[in-house]
Design an enzyme around this catalytic site. Structure first.
Site, PDB file in Angstrom:
ATOM      1  N   ASN A 172       0.860  -1.191   0.000  1.00 31.88           N
ATOM      2  CA  ASN A 172       0.000   0.000   0.000  1.00 31.88           C
ATOM      3  C   ASN A 172       0.890   1.234   0.000  1.00 31.88           C
ATOM      4  O   ASN A 172       1.448   1.602   1.034  1.00 31.88           O
ATOM      5  CB  ASN A 172      -0.919  -0.004   1.227  1.00 31.88           C
ATOM      6  CG  ASN A 172      -1.801   1.238   1.266  1.00 31.88           C
ATOM      7  OD1 ASN A 172      -1.840   2.005   0.295  1.00 31.88           O
ATOM      8  ND2 ASN A 172      -2.497   1.448   2.371  1.00 31.88           N
TER       9      ASN A 172
ATOM     10  N   LYS B 180       0.010   4.266  -0.446  1.00 39.66           N
ATOM     11  CA  LYS B 180      -0.651   5.491   0.019  1.00 39.66           C
ATOM     12  C   LYS B 180      -0.393   6.617  -1.005  1.00 39.66           C
ATOM     13  O   LYS B 180      -0.429   6.354  -2.195  1.00 39.66           O
ATOM     14  CB  LYS B 180      -0.195   5.826   1.440  1.00 39.66           C
ATOM     15  CG  LYS B 180      -0.340   4.592   2.354  1.00 39.66           C
ATOM     16  CD  LYS B 180      -0.123   4.826   3.808  1.00 39.66           C
ATOM     17  CE  LYS B 180      -0.337   3.515   4.553  1.00 39.66           C
ATOM     18  NZ  LYS B 180      -0.236   3.652   6.004  1.00 39.66           N
TER      19      LYS B 180
ATOM     20  N   HIS C  16      -9.575   1.458   4.479  1.00 38.93           N
ATOM     21  CA  HIS C  16      -8.323   1.683   5.221  1.00 38.93           C
ATOM     22  C   HIS C  16      -8.607   2.666   6.360  1.00 38.93           C
ATOM     23  O   HIS C  16      -9.403   3.598   6.203  1.00 38.93           O
ATOM     24  CB  HIS C  16      -7.238   2.234   4.282  1.00 38.93           C
ATOM     25  CG  HIS C  16      -5.886   2.215   4.929  1.00 38.93           C
ATOM     26  ND1 HIS C  16      -5.500   3.177   5.831  1.00 38.93           N
ATOM     27  CD2 HIS C  16      -4.865   1.330   4.850  1.00 38.93           C
ATOM     28  CE1 HIS C  16      -4.283   2.884   6.274  1.00 38.93           C
ATOM     29  NE2 HIS C  16      -3.871   1.768   5.686  1.00 38.93           N
TER      30      HIS C  16
ATOM     31  N   GLU D 266      -7.020   5.096   7.430  1.00 36.19           N
ATOM     32  CA  GLU D 266      -6.795   6.506   7.084  1.00 36.19           C
ATOM     33  C   GLU D 266      -8.018   7.070   6.374  1.00 36.19           C
ATOM     34  O   GLU D 266      -8.377   8.240   6.563  1.00 36.19           O
ATOM     35  CB  GLU D 266      -5.529   6.635   6.219  1.00 36.19           C
ATOM     36  CG  GLU D 266      -4.273   6.468   7.073  1.00 36.19           C
ATOM     37  CD  GLU D 266      -3.077   5.868   6.344  1.00 36.19           C
ATOM     38  OE1 GLU D 266      -3.048   5.861   5.107  1.00 36.19           O
ATOM     39  OE2 GLU D 266      -2.168   5.382   7.053  1.00 36.19           O
TER      40      GLU D 266
ATOM     41  N   GLU E 230      -5.543  -4.466  10.441  1.00 39.92           N
ATOM     42  CA  GLU E 230      -4.532  -3.434  10.663  1.00 39.92           C
ATOM     43  C   GLU E 230      -4.839  -2.685  11.955  1.00 39.92           C
ATOM     44  O   GLU E 230      -5.645  -1.739  11.943  1.00 39.92           O
ATOM     45  CB  GLU E 230      -4.524  -2.439   9.494  1.00 39.92           C
ATOM     46  CG  GLU E 230      -4.163  -3.055   8.167  1.00 39.92           C
ATOM     47  CD  GLU E 230      -3.545  -2.039   7.212  1.00 39.92           C
ATOM     48  OE1 GLU E 230      -2.457  -2.331   6.707  1.00 39.92           O
ATOM     49  OE2 GLU E 230      -4.117  -0.955   7.024  1.00 39.92           O
TER      50      GLU E 230
ATOM     51  N   GLY F 132       2.442   2.745  10.799  1.00 40.22           N
ATOM     52  CA  GLY F 132       3.424   3.831  10.683  1.00 40.22           C
ATOM     53  C   GLY F 132       4.095   4.206  11.998  1.00 40.22           C
ATOM     54  O   GLY F 132       4.719   5.264  12.092  1.00 40.22           O
TER      55      GLY F 132
ATOM     56  N   SER G 120       3.366  -1.705  10.436  1.00 44.96           N
ATOM     57  CA  SER G 120       4.804  -1.786  10.690  1.00 44.96           C
ATOM     58  C   SER G 120       5.389  -3.161  10.364  1.00 44.96           C
ATOM     59  O   SER G 120       6.253  -3.661  11.082  1.00 44.96           O
ATOM     60  CB  SER G 120       5.128  -1.375  12.138  1.00 44.96           C
ATOM     61  OG  SER G 120       4.704  -0.043  12.363  1.00 44.96           O
TER      62      SER G 120
HETATM   63  P1  13P Z   1       2.971   0.759   7.716  1.00 45.65           P
HETATM   64  O1  13P Z   1       3.470  -0.565   7.162  1.00 45.65           O
HETATM   65  O2  13P Z   1       3.731   1.924   7.227  1.00 45.65           O
HETATM   66  O3  13P Z   1       2.820   0.686   9.200  1.00 45.65           O
HETATM   67  O4  13P Z   1       1.482   0.947   7.114  1.00 45.65           O
HETATM   68  C1  13P Z   1       0.578  -0.088   7.204  1.00 45.65           C
HETATM   69  C2  13P Z   1      -0.609   0.251   6.384  1.00 45.65           C
HETATM   70  O5  13P Z   1      -1.349   1.163   6.690  1.00 45.65           O
HETATM   71  C3  13P Z   1      -0.839  -0.546   5.172  1.00 45.65           C
HETATM   72  O6  13P Z   1      -2.094  -0.321   4.654  1.00 45.65           O
END
Ligand code: 13P
Length: 254
Positions: A11, A13, A97, A99, A169, A175, A214
């Site tokens: 992903n 983003k 997601h 976010e 997640e 992150g 992560s």
């Molecule tokens: P990270 O791997 O940067 O923690 O992000 C995970 C994520 O949101 C994947 O969709």
């Protein structure tokens, strides 16, 4: 138990323009990830989807969008439909997601329409669920996951479950560098599978559940070896072809 092929999804983003996308795909393929043993999906921003589709063609690597609208067409400025993604040659779509839920008001109600709309257009929905830190410390993780899974898959039949991918997640792990422990990841993914088994044993057994938050080359193998974890949805570490190839390889050997 059915043999679930591991799946690793990148992903990105809001990262990587078209040139960066092509460069990544070429470098990644050059690293010879074991694509016969692990399904690999990259999820670039909308503007890089076409570049990803054309560069991945013939490699076995699949391409996913990061969102879509549930309607087929209409007055929805700024949105794209599942059919438009299919038309581009996109294979899958990330939905819900955290976010999007937190920053853009994505609701369980819209997800309950987006998941079947994606399936109808021939896209694999990668549905994200997960709890906040406060929900976990308040002992609400199971309830939050159960509510999201029930609501978001309300309009999906047991027979269609095998076509869906769920990404667990935990929001506190995204992150932050704070990966869930293997026990936490297995417990949550096991709960999700058990919940779905109530609708279709076969569907729940075939459906792939990813862990995200992560994930890195150092911890991917252990997470993916867990009974109910069938791969990963990787953010930060998926931006680097070497790191993502290492993660994909660890899924293949797990
Ligand atoms: P990270 O791997 O940067 O923690 O992000 C995970 C994520 O949101 C994947 O969709």
């Amino acid at each position: 138990m059915s043999e679930r092929k591991p799946l690793m999804a990148a992903n990105w983003k809001m990262h990587k323009n078209r040139a960066e996308t092509r460069e990544f795909v070429e470098a990644f393929i050059g690293l010879e990830p074991p694509l016969d043993q692990v399904e690999v999906v990259i999820c670039p921003p909308f503007t890089s989807l076409e570049a990803a589709v054309s560069t991945c063609e013939g490699s076995g690597i699949q391409v996913a969008a990061q969102n879509m609208h549930q309607a087929q067409s209409g007055a929805f400025t700024g949105e794209v439909s599942a059919a438009m993604l299919s038309d581009l040659g996109v294979h899958a779509v990330v939905l819900g997601h955290s976010e999007r839920r937190e920053l853009f008001g994505e609701s369980d109600e819209s997800l309950s329409e987006k998941v079947p709309a994606a399936l109808e257009a021939g896209l694999t929905p990668i549905l994200c669920v997960g709890e906040t830190e406060a929900e976990r410390s308040g002992g609400k993780t199971d309830e939050v996951l159960a509510n999201q899974v029930r609501a978001d898959l309300a309009n999906v039949s047991g027979g269609d479950l095998a076509q869906i991918v769920i990404a667990y997640e935990p929001i506190w792990a995204i992150g932050t560098g704070q990966t869930a422990t293997p026990e936490q990841a297995q417990e949550a993914c096991g709960l999700i599978r058990a919940l779905l088994a109530g609708r279709s044993d076969e569907g729940a057994d075939a459906l792939r559940i990813l862990y995200g938050g992560s994930m890195k080359p150092e911890n991917a193998a252990e997470l993916v070896s867990l009974e109910d974890v069938d791969g990963g949805l990787v953010g930060g570490a998926s931006l680097d072809p070497e790191d993502f190839a290492a993660i994909a390889s660890s899924a293949a050997s797990a």
